[in-house]
Motif scaffolding. Structure first.
Motif, PDB file in Angstrom:
ATOM      1  N   ARG A  66       0.829  -1.198   0.000  1.00 42.79           N
ATOM      2  CA  ARG A  66       0.000   0.000   0.000  1.00 42.79           C
ATOM      3  C   ARG A  66       0.871   1.259   0.000  1.00 42.79           C
ATOM      4  O   ARG A  66       1.968   1.273   0.568  1.00 42.79           O
ATOM      5  CB  ARG A  66      -0.917  -0.001   1.230  1.00 42.79           C
TER       6      ARG A  66
ATOM      7  N   ALA B 214       3.142   2.325   3.003  1.00 43.91           N
ATOM      8  CA  ALA B 214       3.479   1.150   3.833  1.00 43.91           C
ATOM      9  C   ALA B 214       4.919   0.687   3.599  1.00 43.91           C
ATOM     10  O   ALA B 214       5.350  -0.332   4.120  1.00 43.91           O
ATOM     11  CB  ALA B 214       2.498   0.011   3.534  1.00 43.91           C
TER      12      ALA B 214
ATOM     13  N   GLU C 189      -5.091  -7.249   9.167  1.00 41.69           N
ATOM     14  CA  GLU C 189      -5.683  -5.959   8.794  1.00 41.69           C
ATOM     15  C   GLU C 189      -6.790  -5.544   9.769  1.00 41.69           C
ATOM     16  O   GLU C 189      -7.448  -6.383  10.390  1.00 41.69           O
ATOM     17  CB  GLU C 189      -6.191  -5.993   7.358  1.00 41.69           C
TER      18      GLU C 189
ATOM     19  N   GLU D  37      -0.242  -6.489   5.401  1.00 42.64           N
ATOM     20  CA  GLU D  37      -1.383  -6.930   6.193  1.00 42.64           C
ATOM     21  C   GLU D  37      -2.067  -8.153   5.596  1.00 42.64           C
ATOM     22  O   GLU D  37      -2.250  -8.241   4.382  1.00 42.64           O
ATOM     23  CB  GLU D  37      -2.374  -5.768   6.347  1.00 42.64           C
TER      24      GLU D  37
ATOM     25  N   THR E  25       4.947   7.299  -0.646  1.00 36.49           N
ATOM     26  CA  THR E  25       3.612   7.242  -1.245  1.00 36.49           C
ATOM     27  C   THR E  25       3.750   6.985  -2.744  1.00 36.49           C
ATOM     28  O   THR E  25       4.827   7.160  -3.321  1.00 36.49           O
ATOM     29  CB  THR E  25       2.874   8.580  -1.063  1.00 36.49           C
TER      30      THR E  25
ATOM     31  N   THR F 132      -4.460   1.376  13.503  1.00 36.85           N
ATOM     32  CA  THR F 132      -4.829   2.554  12.712  1.00 36.85           C
ATOM     33  C   THR F 132      -3.664   2.941  11.803  1.00 36.85           C
ATOM     34  O   THR F 132      -2.532   2.497  12.003  1.00 36.85           O
ATOM     35  CB  THR F 132      -5.107   3.745  13.661  1.00 36.85           C
ATOM     36  N   GLU F 133      -3.934   3.818  10.841  1.00 36.36           N
ATOM     37  CA  GLU F 133      -2.862   4.294   9.947  1.00 36.36           C
ATOM     38  C   GLU F 133      -1.766   4.974  10.766  1.00 36.36           C
ATOM     39  O   GLU F 133      -0.574   4.787  10.508  1.00 36.36           O
ATOM     40  CB  GLU F 133      -3.438   5.274   8.906  1.00 36.36           C
TER      41      GLU F 133
ATOM     42  N   LYS G  76       0.424   2.363  12.388  1.00 35.79           N
ATOM     43  CA  LYS G  76       1.318   1.703  11.408  1.00 35.79           C
ATOM     44  C   LYS G  76       2.467   2.639  11.023  1.00 35.79           C
ATOM     45  O   LYS G  76       3.623   2.224  10.899  1.00 35.79           O
ATOM     46  CB  LYS G  76       0.517   1.256  10.178  1.00 35.79           C
ATOM     47  N   LYS G  77       2.136   3.923  10.873  1.00 36.24           N
ATOM     48  CA  LYS G  77       3.170   4.930  10.593  1.00 36.24           C
ATOM     49  C   LYS G  77       4.167   4.952  11.773  1.00 36.24           C
ATOM     50  O   LYS G  77       5.384   4.969  11.578  1.00 36.24           O
ATOM     51  CB  LYS G  77       2.477   6.297  10.414  1.00 36.24           C
TER      52      LYS G  77
END
Lengths: 70, 70, 70, 70, 70, 70
Positions: free
Chosen positions: C49, C52, F10, F47, C61, F14-15, F18-19
């Motif tokens: 993604r 990711a 998955e 994921e 990105t 949350t985003e 993960k960041k």
């Protein structure tokens, strides 16, 4: 879950450093996922042969990377 | 990015052939992604033990594959 | 055998480009391993993604990579 | 297709047991996918070094796992 | 430990079949490693997009594989 | 080099989390390998679908893991 795979070139890091990576990466994950997940957090170290990891078409040797890390 | 992982059975290809795979696969990728990406194109070679790669339930040996490539 | 895994960030390459990667990387491998191995040479494309795939701690990105390839 | 990767810690299982894993896992897959797929079902065994597979931050040794399996 | 990764092309197998693969592959491993290891035997299913898994340079589609399994 | 692959189920994180994993795992690696390696340290997040990650033969769902982390 989760599983974390650390991939290195062999001969660059000592056994103590690799042990430290497993510990510190587990701690980093637990900081986010919570202490309850520590027991099911797997972290593995896999090593590639010197010259078997190419960047831009040229295989990196153990010595190449040691020069970078010194 | 991108990363390409080449997986082989050990003992089938020489060091020179594996080096050639890293070069030619990098070139093949750059042909499509553009020359600007060459420096961030990683290509790695990983080898499995003779007998550890099963097809139809039977582990392939180095000799099996050598017979195929000759 | 052999197996080659191409790993990309999603949205950067078109379906035609990904198809081209499978073809050209197969050809590059066959150049070294011999024509007899073409039928057992597997090449797969897997996509991550946008965001990711971190380099230096910052997730790349799709747009970041597009800017690189243009 | 399909491909199945079995990942173990080295020194825990004998060659005969690893051979048996390739056979039995292939059979298990064929039970579901059908006999026609047996010839294109690949099952591989990959081994990690003793101490390189951490659970909860601590690397498992061959002896740790042997104690579990006995 | 151990970890088993099952890799498929998406859309070929139903959810029930994939669930069955996790169960039967776990059973196959436990037959060899012993019942004590069941709780630490991880089996995962990962799916590749239709056309993203090339054999001989040509990407297999879901339909290609369905034709094989029928 | 090095490359670190973080594998999750998955929908659990949350985003932002993960960041945060990419950042903190990169920092953990740099603590050991040295600041000079930060720019070539790749950390990726992959994921798996809910139910596609089996432990002891039973696929873990997003809800199973959420219950663990709460």
């Amino acid at each position: 879950m989760p599983l974390v795979d650390i991939q290195l070139i062999e001969g660059v890091f000592t056994e103590a450093q690799k042990k430290g990576m497993i510990e510190k990466v587990t701690d980093a994950m637990v900081e986010i996922e919570g202490e309850a997940m520590r027991g099911v957090t797997w972290v593995r170290v896999q090593e590639f042969r010197s010259g078997a990891w190419g960047i831009g078409g040229k295989g990196l040797t153990t010595e190449d990377v040691r020069a970078l890390t010194s």
